[in-house]
Design an enzyme around this catalytic site. Sequence first.
Site, mmCIF file in Angstrom:
data_model
loop_
_atom_site.group_PDB
_atom_site.id
_atom_site.type_symbol
_atom_site.label_atom_id
_atom_site.label_comp_id
_atom_site.label_asym_id
_atom_site.label_seq_id
_atom_site.Cartn_x
_atom_site.Cartn_y
_atom_site.Cartn_z
ATOM 1 N N CYS A 27 0.598 -1.083 0.068
ATOM 2 C CA CYS A 27 -0.148 -0.013 -0.091
ATOM 3 C C CYS A 27 0.687 1.256 -0.113
ATOM 4 O O CYS A 27 1.783 1.388 0.726
ATOM 5 C CB CYS A 27 -0.983 0.123 1.166
ATOM 6 S SG CYS A 27 -2.357 -0.962 1.073
ATOM 7 N N ALA A 63 -2.718 -3.526 -2.231
ATOM 8 C CA ALA A 63 -4.242 -3.909 -1.766
ATOM 9 C C ALA A 63 -5.149 -2.762 -2.254
ATOM 10 O O ALA A 63 -5.093 -1.534 -1.971
ATOM 11 C CB ALA A 63 -4.261 -3.851 -0.291
ATOM 12 N N GLN A 107 -3.761 -6.695 -6.179
ATOM 13 C CA GLN A 107 -4.303 -7.314 -5.068
ATOM 14 C C GLN A 107 -5.660 -6.930 -4.676
ATOM 15 O O GLN A 107 -5.769 -5.432 -4.386
ATOM 16 C CB GLN A 107 -3.390 -7.262 -3.777
ATOM 17 C CG GLN A 107 -3.871 -8.095 -2.619
ATOM 18 C CD GLN A 107 -2.941 -7.921 -1.204
ATOM 19 O OE1 GLN A 107 -2.739 -6.854 -0.954
ATOM 20 N NE2 GLN A 107 -2.442 -9.182 -0.890
ATOM 21 N N TYR A 189 -7.593 -8.567 7.570
ATOM 22 C CA TYR A 189 -8.617 -7.899 6.931
ATOM 23 C C TYR A 189 -9.828 -8.919 6.431
ATOM 24 O O TYR A 189 -9.844 -10.000 7.086
ATOM 25 C CB TYR A 189 -8.020 -7.337 5.597
ATOM 26 C CG TYR A 189 -6.960 -6.314 5.904
ATOM 27 C CD1 TYR A 189 -7.235 -5.253 6.427
ATOM 28 C CD2 TYR A 189 -5.405 -6.835 5.243
ATOM 29 C CE1 TYR A 189 -6.084 -4.489 6.918
ATOM 30 C CE2 TYR A 189 -4.464 -5.675 5.590
ATOM 31 C CZ TYR A 189 -4.763 -4.520 6.483
ATOM 32 O OH TYR A 189 -3.623 -3.888 6.764
ATOM 33 N N GLY A 330 9.409 -7.188 -0.715
ATOM 34 C CA GLY A 330 8.537 -6.099 -0.257
ATOM 35 C C GLY A 330 9.670 -4.937 0.176
ATOM 36 O O GLY A 330 10.201 -4.253 -0.855
ATOM 37 N N ARG A 331 9.985 -4.802 1.346
ATOM 38 C CA ARG A 331 10.714 -3.324 1.674
ATOM 39 C C ARG A 331 12.345 -3.398 0.787
ATOM 40 O O ARG A 331 12.680 -2.324 0.722
ATOM 41 C CB ARG A 331 10.936 -3.543 3.294
ATOM 42 C CG ARG A 331 9.693 -3.213 4.008
ATOM 43 C CD ARG A 331 9.770 -3.385 5.405
ATOM 44 N NE ARG A 331 9.655 -4.897 5.454
ATOM 45 C CZ ARG A 331 9.702 -5.659 6.852
ATOM 46 N NH1 ARG A 331 9.670 -4.739 7.838
ATOM 47 N NH2 ARG A 331 9.604 -6.957 6.872
HETATM 48 C C1 LIG Z 1 4.811 -0.128 2.978
HETATM 49 C C2 LIG Z 1 4.066 -1.235 3.058
HETATM 50 C C3 LIG Z 1 2.717 -1.448 2.515
HETATM 51 C C4 LIG Z 1 2.005 -2.801 2.421
HETATM 52 N N1 LIG Z 1 0.917 -3.075 2.012
HETATM 53 C C5 LIG Z 1 0.607 -4.553 1.721
HETATM 54 C C6 LIG Z 1 -0.545 -4.604 1.049
HETATM 55 O O1 LIG Z 1 -1.050 -3.718 0.485
HETATM 56 N N2 LIG Z 1 -0.706 -6.076 0.986
HETATM 57 C C7 LIG Z 1 -0.225 -7.095 1.469
HETATM 58 O O2 LIG Z 1 -0.695 -8.158 1.387
HETATM 59 N N3 LIG Z 1 0.802 -6.765 2.162
HETATM 60 C C8 LIG Z 1 1.278 -5.668 2.215
HETATM 61 N N4 LIG Z 1 2.510 -5.357 3.097
HETATM 62 C C9 LIG Z 1 3.304 -6.543 3.598
HETATM 63 C C10 LIG Z 1 4.302 -6.761 2.465
HETATM 64 O O3 LIG Z 1 3.566 -7.133 1.196
HETATM 65 C C11 LIG Z 1 5.249 -8.045 2.804
HETATM 66 O O4 LIG Z 1 4.299 -9.040 3.097
HETATM 67 C C12 LIG Z 1 5.759 -7.630 4.198
HETATM 68 O O5 LIG Z 1 6.368 -6.318 4.144
HETATM 69 C C13 LIG Z 1 7.130 -8.601 4.420
HETATM 70 O O6 LIG Z 1 7.803 -8.389 3.476
HETATM 71 P P1 LIG Z 1 9.373 -7.733 3.241
HETATM 72 O O7 LIG Z 1 10.173 -8.177 4.556
HETATM 73 O O8 LIG Z 1 9.950 -8.395 2.095
HETATM 74 O O9 LIG Z 1 9.113 -6.358 3.514
HETATM 75 C C14 LIG Z 1 3.035 -4.073 3.317
HETATM 76 C C15 LIG Z 1 4.131 -3.782 3.528
HETATM 77 C C16 LIG Z 1 4.966 -2.550 3.459
HETATM 78 C C17 LIG Z 1 6.485 -2.406 4.050
#
Ligand SMILES: Cc1cc2nc3c(=O)[nH]c(=O)nc-3n(C[C@H](O)[C@H](O)[C@H](O)COP(=O)(O)O)c2cc1C
Length: 366
Positions: A27, A63, A107, A189, A330-331
């Site tokens: 997001c 999302a 998503q 959610y 992700g990050r």
């Molecule tokens: C800024 C941000 C926004 C996120 N938004 C969503 C989202 O929209 N839908 C979702 O399923 N997970 C969301 N997540 C979780 C990530 O998709 C991911 O599962 C989580 O950050 C762990 O992965 P990472 O360690 O590679 O960041 C978000 C995470 C971050 C950091």
Amino acid sequence: MNKPLLFEPLQLRSLELRHRGWVSPMCQYSCDANGAPGVPNDWHLVHLGSLATGGAALIVAEATAVNPDGRISPRDTGLWNDAQIAGWRRVTDFVHAQSNGAKIAVQIAHAGRKASTCPPFAEESGYVPVEQGGWQTLGPTDAAFGDGPAPLAMSEDDINEVIGDFAAAAGRAVAAGFDALEIHGAHGYLLSSFLSAQVNTRSDAWGGSDENRMRLPLAVIDAMRREMPDSMPLLLRISATDWHDVEGDLLRSIEFAKRAKEHGVDLIDVSSGGNVPQAPLRPGPGYQTQLAARIRAAVELPVGTVGMITDGRQAELILRTGQADGVLIGRAALADPRWWQRAAHQLGHDLPWVPQYQWPRPQNTY
Ligand SMILES: Cc1cc2nc3c(=O)[nH]c(=O)nc-3n(C[C@H](O)[C@H](O)[C@H](O)COP(=O)(O)O)c2cc1C
């Protein structure tokens, strides 16, 4: 070394992903504060476009709410009207025209009792009061998440309306040019909360047993599938556990994944948590891969893993040890939108750059 598994293609229905390194949905809370709600804008184009030009094979866009009440915050993206289709079309057109073969999914989400919150970087935090543009949230029961406001326990009509909204959003996502769709069934959610025995204490046909708790997500899968071409893959993100009863949750998640497959899901994207405010967990590198591995071993379906995967060699190890079929970043991708080029360099693989970034250079220079 043989060709890294990370850079082997993966076929999902008619969609060929050029490799197994993807972008996790994130997001951005960046729709215009005073503009048309839910419409992706320049920020989304640049953010997702830079990830697409950085070598990701699949980008799962954030999302995106099926209706206004399904937004986590007032600035979330949506797919409940035509202006939103047009906004997304700019993004999907860019990815298809400019990225050297990246694919893009979105998503599809409803935030349930965790909706109507302030964007994380807003001056205020917590839930947005109704008088300041927030809205009444919905949930399986009227039990709040933590000390948040009480949701309205959804009626049969509310449930059927939401299923219709997921289907309509799927149709709009197809019209917007996405290559695949993902259902947000994780993180507490709406769909995740219906799956959770801790949260969903209903005693009607939508709760009370594992079978009944699966009913809403499975109905959403059916309804979305009807709006999608057969050739288009449907991904499903789940929270495999909320970390209090890991083994029990995993067995339920395996059963749900099997049922989801029967209903037309093509890949399970395994995440965790979100239904209870405090999970007994200290995240560390690859902390969710064992959940993906358990589901992959039990269900004949490709599985994606996510969570603190930051390095190409770590991703390769996860795939080589059979824990997952793909890794979602992700990050680490926010920190480095060319993460896949860096990973290719670490693994000695030549991943084509977009033409603008390709110049005569020694092989494998990152
Ligand atoms: C800024 C941000 C926004 C996120 N938004 C969503 C989202 O929209 N839908 C979702 O399923 N997970 C969301 N997540 C979780 C990530 O998709 C991911 O599962 C989580 O950050 C762990 O992965 P990472 O360690 O590679 O960041 C978000 C995470 C971050 C950091």
